[in-house]
Design a protein around this motif. Structure first.
Motif, PDB file in Angstrom:
ATOM      1  N   GLU A 193      -8.364  13.588   5.974  1.00  0.00           N
ATOM      2  CA  GLU A 193      -9.153  13.624   4.822  1.00  0.00           C
ATOM      3  C   GLU A 193      -8.533  14.413   3.785  1.00  0.00           C
ATOM      4  O   GLU A 193      -8.276  14.082   2.533  1.00  0.00           O
ATOM      5  N   LEU A 194      -8.159  15.920   4.191  1.00  0.00           N
ATOM      6  CA  LEU A 194      -7.369  16.653   3.191  1.00  0.00           C
ATOM      7  C   LEU A 194      -6.230  15.836   2.612  1.00  0.00           C
ATOM      8  O   LEU A 194      -5.787  16.044   1.639  1.00  0.00           O
ATOM      9  N   TYR A 195      -5.638  15.301   3.666  1.00  0.00           N
ATOM     10  CA  TYR A 195      -4.156  14.989   3.127  1.00  0.00           C
ATOM     11  C   TYR A 195      -4.334  13.535   2.109  1.00  0.00           C
ATOM     12  O   TYR A 195      -3.505  13.245   1.202  1.00  0.00           O
ATOM     13  N   GLN A 196      -5.515  12.824   2.258  1.00  0.00           N
ATOM     14  CA  GLN A 196      -5.634  11.840   1.458  1.00  0.00           C
ATOM     15  C   GLN A 196      -6.136  12.197   0.026  1.00  0.00           C
ATOM     16  O   GLN A 196      -6.523  11.184  -0.836  1.00  0.00           O
ATOM     17  N   ASP A 206       0.757  -1.115  -0.181  1.00  0.00           N
ATOM     18  CA  ASP A 206      -0.046  -0.013  -0.021  1.00  0.00           C
ATOM     19  C   ASP A 206       0.883   1.354   0.111  1.00  0.00           C
ATOM     20  O   ASP A 206       1.107   2.178   0.912  1.00  0.00           O
ATOM     21  N   PRO A 207       1.448   1.348  -1.030  1.00  0.00           N
ATOM     22  CA  PRO A 207       2.434   2.519  -1.015  1.00  0.00           C
ATOM     23  C   PRO A 207       1.700   3.827  -1.201  1.00  0.00           C
ATOM     24  O   PRO A 207       2.587   5.196  -0.634  1.00  0.00           O
ATOM     25  N   SER A 208       0.471   3.919  -1.260  1.00  0.00           N
ATOM     26  CA  SER A 208      -0.347   5.349  -1.014  1.00  0.00           C
ATOM     27  C   SER A 208      -0.520   5.851   0.315  1.00  0.00           C
ATOM     28  O   SER A 208      -0.670   6.879   0.567  1.00  0.00           O
ATOM     29  N   VAL A 209      -0.079   5.099   1.450  1.00  0.00           N
ATOM     30  CA  VAL A 209       0.025   5.549   2.723  1.00  0.00           C
ATOM     31  C   VAL A 209       0.842   6.762   2.758  1.00  0.00           C
ATOM     32  O   VAL A 209       0.603   7.764   3.616  1.00  0.00           O
ATOM     33  N   PHE A 210       1.923   6.789   2.025  1.00  0.00           N
ATOM     34  CA  PHE A 210       3.077   7.717   2.297  1.00  0.00           C
ATOM     35  C   PHE A 210       2.826   8.551   0.919  1.00  0.00           C
ATOM     36  O   PHE A 210       3.126   8.372  -0.210  1.00  0.00           O
ATOM     37  N   ARG A 211       2.491   9.842   1.201  1.00  0.00           N
ATOM     38  CA  ARG A 211       2.023  10.788   0.124  1.00  0.00           C
ATOM     39  C   ARG A 211       3.333  11.860  -0.048  1.00  0.00           C
ATOM     40  O   ARG A 211       4.207  11.835   0.505  1.00  0.00           O
ATOM     41  N   GLU A 212       2.955  12.857  -0.853  1.00  0.00           N
ATOM     42  CA  GLU A 212       3.961  14.016  -1.384  1.00  0.00           C
ATOM     43  C   GLU A 212       4.367  14.659  -0.064  1.00  0.00           C
ATOM     44  O   GLU A 212       3.439  14.689   0.953  1.00  0.00           O
ATOM     45  N   GLN A 213       5.631  14.999   0.047  1.00  0.00           N
ATOM     46  CA  GLN A 213       5.978  16.048   1.354  1.00  0.00           C
ATOM     47  C   GLN A 213       6.190  15.423   2.426  1.00  0.00           C
ATOM     48  O   GLN A 213       5.911  16.015   3.616  1.00  0.00           O
ATOM     49  N   SER A 270      -3.386  16.369  -7.312  1.00  0.00           N
ATOM     50  CA  SER A 270      -3.948  17.612  -8.131  1.00  0.00           C
ATOM     51  C   SER A 270      -4.885  18.806  -7.326  1.00  0.00           C
ATOM     52  O   SER A 270      -4.816  19.731  -7.925  1.00  0.00           O
ATOM     53  N   LEU A 271      -5.078  18.438  -6.036  1.00  0.00           N
ATOM     54  CA  LEU A 271      -5.634  19.315  -5.257  1.00  0.00           C
ATOM     55  C   LEU A 271      -4.599  20.343  -4.640  1.00  0.00           C
ATOM     56  O   LEU A 271      -4.144  20.147  -3.695  1.00  0.00           O
ATOM     57  N   SER A 272      -4.166  21.104  -5.243  1.00  0.00           N
ATOM     58  CA  SER A 272      -2.952  22.142  -4.956  1.00  0.00           C
ATOM     59  C   SER A 272      -3.088  22.798  -3.683  1.00  0.00           C
ATOM     60  O   SER A 272      -2.289  23.132  -3.220  1.00  0.00           O
ATOM     61  N   ASP A 273      -4.332  22.983  -3.064  1.00  0.00           N
ATOM     62  CA  ASP A 273      -4.626  24.033  -2.146  1.00  0.00           C
ATOM     63  C   ASP A 273      -4.589  23.280  -0.731  1.00  0.00           C
ATOM     64  O   ASP A 273      -4.719  23.605   0.244  1.00  0.00           O
TER      65      ASP A 273
END
Length: 297
Positions: free
Chosen positions: A154-157, A25-32, A161-164
């Motif tokens: 929820e925001l972090y997930q 599940d690599p999606s656990v760790f996202r950008e930044q 593309s949701l730049s804000d």
């Protein structure tokens, strides 16, 4: 003796590679992830290789427990967190996660200092020796924090593309820390006795200067008390004397050096004030409560 070397620390991305197995599940760790990360214990499983060895990180972290339990080391203190409890761990603190129950629920969050660039004063609570790092929440406080953590998660997930989203998340984090600040003010004693104040001042000095191999008398002189009075006051609050606490800090540091550097045992012994490697081995393994040679001076 070799020149003193700064103890290596783990950036979040390095920590992930060394201690976490989530290839499915690599999606656990996202950008930044080196600046900010939030995780819901029940929604997504993170496979930590427990118990973690003692280590340091470049980020501060928060844990809110709503179900189950976990045990963490923070400095020389071991905290068992249960439902309705909250823990702050400042960056650079020697830390470890010892265990987590299977039913653990709640949130973990870490962040870099620059993530709070609009409200850096909120970091001051991590440096305040009087601020309680472990907090027992009222049901109302827990509910407010859960709502904030849930929204931030929820925001972090949301997709990259949701730049804000990374413009919004810091405001929720600031609100959480502001809530924690208010809860901490309620939790800590309004009147701290002299022994407690002296203990807090000693711990602050010890965390800053333990690598300098100060004798106990130097700590006492800096605090304008005798070494005997310092030992007695600290023991009244910590169930360990000041000398024993300094020993414990040195033992932790030795373990970090052994695990995270290529220094030899003799080099580590020299860095920590031991010039007899055999004596160092006895101090570290056989007799962890004996007095460090610098402390007894």
């Amino acid at each position: 003796m070799s020149k003193k070397t700064r103890i290596s620390t783990y950036h979040p991305i390095d920590f992930r590679l060394v201690f976490i197995d989530n290839s499915e599940d690599p999606s656990v760790f996202r950008e930044q992830v080196d600046r900010f990360f939030i995780h819901s214990f029940q929604k997504t499983k993170v496979n930590l290789r427990l118990p973690l060895p003692v280590h340091k990180k470049t980020v501060s972290d928060l844990m809110l427990i709503t179900k189950g339990s976990t045990t963490r080391l923070s400095g020389i203190e071991k905290h068992t967190l249960q439902a309705g409890e909250f823990l702050l761990v400042a960056k650079g603190t020697i830390t470890s996660t010892i265990d987590m129950s299977d039913d653990l629920d709640g949130y973990y969050c870490h962040f870099a200092d620059d993530f709070l660039e609009h409200a850096p004063f909120l970091l001051d609570m991590f440096l305040d020796p009087n601020f309680p790092l472990k907090l027992k929440l009222t049901p109302q406080e827990q509910q407010r924090l859960e709502t904030l953590f849930h929204t931030m998660h929820e925001l972090y997930q949301q997709p990259p593309s949701l730049s804000d989203k990374f413009k919004l998340i810091p405001f929720y984090l600031q609100t959480i820390l502001a809530e924690i600040y208010q809860i901490g003010k309620r939790t800590k004693k309004d009147i701290v006795d002299k022994k407690t104040k002296l203990t807090q001042a000693f711990l602050q000095l010890a965390r800053k200067h333990y690598m300098e191999a100060w004798p106990l008398t130097t700590y006492a002189d800096r605090l304008s008390v005798t070494a005997n009075h310092l030992n007695k006051s600290v023991k009244a609050n910590m169930q360990m004397t000041a000398s024993q606490i300094l020993n414990e800090i040195i033992i932790q540091e030795a373990k970090v050096l052994l695990l995270q550097t290529d220094l030899t045992i003799s080099q580590i012994a020299g860095q920590l004030g031991y010039y007899d490697v055999a004596h160092f081995g006895k101090f570290l393994i056989d007799k962890p409560d004996q007095v460090h040679p610098s402390i007894e001076k």
